[in-house]
Design a protein around this motif. Structure first.
Motif, mmCIF file in Angstrom:
data_model
loop_
_atom_site.group_PDB
_atom_site.id
_atom_site.type_symbol
_atom_site.label_atom_id
_atom_site.label_comp_id
_atom_site.label_asym_id
_atom_site.label_seq_id
_atom_site.Cartn_x
_atom_site.Cartn_y
_atom_site.Cartn_z
ATOM 1 N N ARG A 239 9.714 -16.624 -47.564
ATOM 2 C CA ARG A 239 10.083 -16.522 -48.977
ATOM 3 C C ARG A 239 11.005 -17.680 -49.328
ATOM 4 O O ARG A 239 11.637 -18.264 -48.456
ATOM 5 N N TYR A 240 11.091 -17.960 -50.613
ATOM 6 C CA TYR A 240 11.914 -19.077 -51.069
ATOM 7 C C TYR A 240 13.359 -18.638 -51.305
ATOM 8 O O TYR A 240 13.614 -17.485 -51.669
ATOM 9 N N ILE B 21 5.868 -12.137 -56.527
ATOM 10 C CA ILE B 21 5.954 -13.390 -55.779
ATOM 11 C C ILE B 21 4.693 -13.556 -54.941
ATOM 12 O O ILE B 21 3.829 -12.674 -54.938
ATOM 13 N N HIS B 22 4.600 -14.681 -54.227
ATOM 14 C CA HIS B 22 3.315 -14.979 -53.586
ATOM 15 C C HIS B 22 2.890 -13.975 -52.528
ATOM 16 O O HIS B 22 1.729 -13.850 -52.232
ATOM 17 N N ILE B 23 3.834 -13.237 -51.965
ATOM 18 C CA ILE B 23 3.431 -12.307 -50.924
ATOM 19 C C ILE B 23 3.375 -10.858 -51.399
ATOM 20 O O ILE B 23 3.170 -9.951 -50.610
ATOM 21 N N HIS C 182 15.381 -19.092 -53.660
ATOM 22 C CA HIS C 182 15.761 -18.550 -54.975
ATOM 23 C C HIS C 182 15.317 -17.106 -55.145
ATOM 24 O O HIS C 182 15.671 -16.466 -56.118
ATOM 25 N N GLU C 183 14.539 -16.610 -54.204
ATOM 26 C CA GLU C 183 14.090 -15.224 -54.322
ATOM 27 C C GLU C 183 15.059 -14.239 -53.678
ATOM 28 O O GLU C 183 14.754 -13.060 -53.561
ATOM 29 N N ARG D 197 15.886 -13.764 -63.887
ATOM 30 C CA ARG D 197 15.356 -15.045 -63.426
ATOM 31 C C ARG D 197 13.850 -14.910 -63.263
ATOM 32 O O ARG D 197 13.372 -13.874 -62.800
#
Ligand SMILES: Nc1ncnc2c1ncn2[C@@H]1O[C@H](COP(=O)(O)OP(=O)(O)OP(=O)(O)O)[C@@H](O)[C@H]1O
Ligand SMILES: Nc1ncnc2c1ncn2[C@@H]1O[C@H](COP(=O)(O)OP(=O)(O)OP(=O)(O)O)[C@@H](O)[C@H]1O
Ligand code: SF4
Ligand code: SF4
Ligand SMILES: [Mg+2]
Ligand SMILES: [Mg+2]
Lengths: 336, 320
Positions: A161-162, B18-20, A164-165, B61
């Motif tokens: 995960r990034y 999110i992507h996952i 900012h997440e 956000r």
């Protein structure tokens, strides 16, 4: 934790030795920015860290704790003075030498948001140092990253995960993992658990202690939470307005602190009891500004015990009582 | 909605696709805050406290979104407000002290100018000089000398930046202040000053506060009522005294047991075994079940209902 080594045997054994350090910033003052002024963020500061020390650094907001930490890793301008790591000067390092210091001394920033690239995955962020310093390669990087992430309370689900997440406390733990995975010799932790709830904080503090024992790491532990400092440190240093005003073994400081400022700090310990009376001695006088520190004792303008001498004569950080490792910069210290 | 409720959140769901997968950061949360009270919001790192705060201002956000629910401020639903209505609402009616000062302040402008801008957005008739003076006055209560307003954020220490955020949150005298971890960078002395200031503003302006903090000491000292979140959900809520003295939910009990006690020299801090739930795939049934010392079979299958125990709300099957 081991007994604090003798402060006066500094020359030989210190891992980090700081002498008469000054860090000054030049700023423009006034609404029209017409005056030039100098902020003396660190002012004639001395400090010795010994291998295996967990040195808790405390002091009022703006007293120069972060600046001191940044100076050690070359991120704040050293105006004058000396910083030695294992006997060698580390002021103004460049190139290869600076790169090597970057592994040996890690700084965990006070602001975990600003220090993590938001568009990188956790795996990249934590693994980059391993790659750059050739500490691991290929698949081993991911393995070591995962092992460290698990120790700070994440799982494999979080690896890709990034940044900012993540929430505030999660980012703080990512920053910790990124530094710890490199096994640096000295870690400067700037408020490392301030964004964590007590249960996660307890987990992280225990981990830091474990790693410290496992690898005999040395920590410069900056925190305004005296409970945490007391739990973590074998030695404590109290800063005021850019200078160190008292240092000693944690037990000695909590049993009998000598400096009037330390007494104010310790009096304001928080309590979980909602019925407890309003806590703390509130300091009188204006908050100090490091732009124009007073000539004598830096604490004199607010010290409840100041006498004439304090306003002209700056007290040195030296042994005042019976304990040779307990140093205080005050002309009229509280001795048992 | 009763007469004295300033904010009422009803069955709120907030998600981050999110992507996952989808992070269920706030999962069916209902909460009412009374006018003039301090509501403490506590819970583990990553449990959704900031997300809940951001939702109230519709400042999530990206890619965060409110998937369902209502947020009624004085009876008006924030969820359906237009951007235009939100501009007038934010800062003025409800303001927030953000958890991350460095990314919330503009690095290119002097701190004082950022105050002037904030004040004049809502009160265009105020002269810049007056706005600057008002900022100076607010910050002086927080121990920041007036001349520091002429500095840029990076020239300030961590604790000063946090006080700048606090000042920004207070300077417009909002009806509701959301304070998200407002004291993490403050030493005990400045913290005491800040709490003093909050108390004065409560008396003067009947300020209502949602205090998000992991510092249970200040929550105990300030809050009238406390809400405990875990894994995106509210697990316990009630009068502060009751929650701290006699926590009912096993998570709250564990949380209170891990406070380091400064008076004791503890060899090892107590921790809660296990890891927080992954909000992309939360466990079925009770989110706390994988870590709960009192888990029962039922807990793993059915999400606990909320039970009323003499003024406390507890979401746990133990009280069925
Ligand atoms: N922009 C985002 N994209 C994806 N997931 C997010 C994002 N922001 C937050 N999350 C996730 O939502 C959950 C709740 O985050 P939030 O910031 O509300 O936690 P918090 O309770 O405020 O935690 P902390 O005490 O650490 O600040 C976390 O699991 C986090 O990983
Ligand atoms: N780049 C800079 N330019 C000008 N002044 C600076 C700069 N960095 C720090 N200062 C000033 O130096 C002083 C010490 O700041 P520092 O960040 O070291 O404090 P601190 O002890 O870490 O405080 P806190 O507990 O609030 O984080 C402050 O007055 C600060 O405003
Ligand atoms: S030297 Fe004087 S002013 Fe300074 S701390 Fe000691 S008593 Fe106070
Ligand atoms: S519902 Fe069951 S698992 Fe959840 S907290 Fe209560 S006892 Fe524990
Ligand atoms: Mg700092
Ligand atoms: Mg948060």
């Amino acid at each position: 934790m081991n007994v604090p080594p003798h402060e006066t045997t500094v020359q030989s054994g210190a891992l980090l030795r700081i002498r008469d350090l000054h860090v000054h910033f030049h700023i423009k003052e006034g609404v029209l920015r017409q005056h030039q002024a100098t902020v003396k963020a660190v002012n004639a500061l001395n400090l010795d860290l010994f291998p295996g020390d967990v040195f808790g650094l405390v002091g009022e907001s703006g007293c120069g704790k972060t600046t001191l930490g940044r100076a050690v890793v070359g991120l704040a301008p050293v105006t004058a003075g000396e910083i030695r790591f294992k006997g060698r000067s580390i002021v103004g390092l460049e190139g290869r030498a600076a790169f090597e210091r970057a592994r040996a001394i890690q700084l965990i920033f006070q602001d975990p948001y600003a220090s993590l690239h938001p568009r990188k995955t956790v795996c990249d962020l934590v693994g980059l140092g391993l790659k750059l310093h050739h500490l691991a390669e290929g698949y081993e990087i991911d393995e070591r990253v995962l092992a460290m992430l698990e120790r700070v309370g994440f799982s494999i689900d979080h690896m890709y995960r990034y940044a900012h997440e993540f929430s505030g406390g999660q980012r703080q733990r990512i920053a910790l993992a990124r530094a710890l995975v490199l096994h640096p010799e000295l870690i400067i932790l700037d408020e490392p658990t301030s964004a964590l709830d007590v249960s996660v904080q307890a987990q992280i503090l225990n981990l830091l202690k474990e790693l410290q024992r496992e690898f005999n790491l040395t920590y410069l532990f900056i925190s305004h939470d005296l409970g945490v400092v007391r739990y973590m440190s074998n030695r404590i240093g109290v800063m005021y307005l850019g200078s160190m005003v008292e240092t000693g073994a944690t037990a000695d400081i909590f049993r009998q602190c000598q400096h009037p400022y330390t007494r104010v700090l310790l009096s304001s310990l928080p309590s979980l009891d909602p019925d407890a009376p309003h806590r703390g001695i509130l300091l009188e006088g204006d908050p100090p500004t490091p732009v124009d520190p007073p000539p004598g004792c830096p604490f004199a303008p607010r010290c409840p015990e100041a006498r004439d001498r304090c306003h002209v004569d700056k007290p040195a950080l030296e042994q005042r009582g019976d304990t040779p490792t307990h140093l205080t910069a005050c002309h009229f210290p509280h001795l048992a | 909605m009763t007469e004295d409720t300033i904010l009422e959140i009803k069955n709120l769901h907030v998600r981050f696709p999110i992507h996952i997968g989808t992070v269920r950061a706030v999962d069916d949360v209902s909460l009412a805050i009374r006018r003039g009270e301090v509501m403490g919001l506590v819970g583990e790192s990553g449990c959704g406290k900031s997300t809940l705060g951001f939702s109230i201002l519709r400042l999530l956000r990206p890619p965060g979104e409110i998937a369902a629910g209502k947020i009624l401020y004085n009876g008006r639903d924030v969820v359906t407000m237009s951007e235009r209505e939100l501009l007038a609402f934010r800062g003025r009616q409800v303001s927030m002290i953000f958890q991350d000062p460095l990314t919330s302040l503009n690095p290119l402008f002097r701190v004082g100018d950022q105050f002037v801008e904030a004040i004049r957005t809502h009160e265009p008739r105020v002269k810049p000089k007056e706005a600057w003076a008002r900022a100076e006055k607010t910050l002086q209560h927080l121990g920041i000398a007036p001349e520091r307003l002429a500095e840029y954020p990076h020239q300030m220490s961590g604790g000063m930046r946090q006080r700048i955020m606090i000042g920004m949150g207070l300077v417009l005298h909002p009806g509701l202040l959301i304070a998200d971890e407002p004291t993490t960078a403050l030493d005990v002395i400045v913290e005491a000053q800040f709490l003093d200031l909050l108390n004065r503003l409560r008396e003067q302006f009947n300020l209502t506060i949602l205090l998000i903090s992991h510092n249970l000491g200040i929550v105990a000292q300030m809050a009238d009522r406390v809400t405990v979140m875990y894994g995106g959900r509210i697990v316990e809520s009630g009068p502060a005294l009751a929650v701290f003295d006699n926590p009912r939910h096993p998570y709250t009990q564990g949380l209170l047991a891990s406070i380091p006690n400064i008076k004791l020299d503890q060899p090892e801090l107590k921790t809660m075994p296990g890891a927080p739930p992954d909000l992309v795939a939360p466990p079925p049934g009770c989110v706390f079940a994988p870590r709960c010392p009192q888990v029962m079979e039922k807990c793993r299958e059915k999400r606990p209902l909320e039970f009323n125990l003499s003024g406390m709300r507890v979401a746990c099957w133990l009280y069925a």
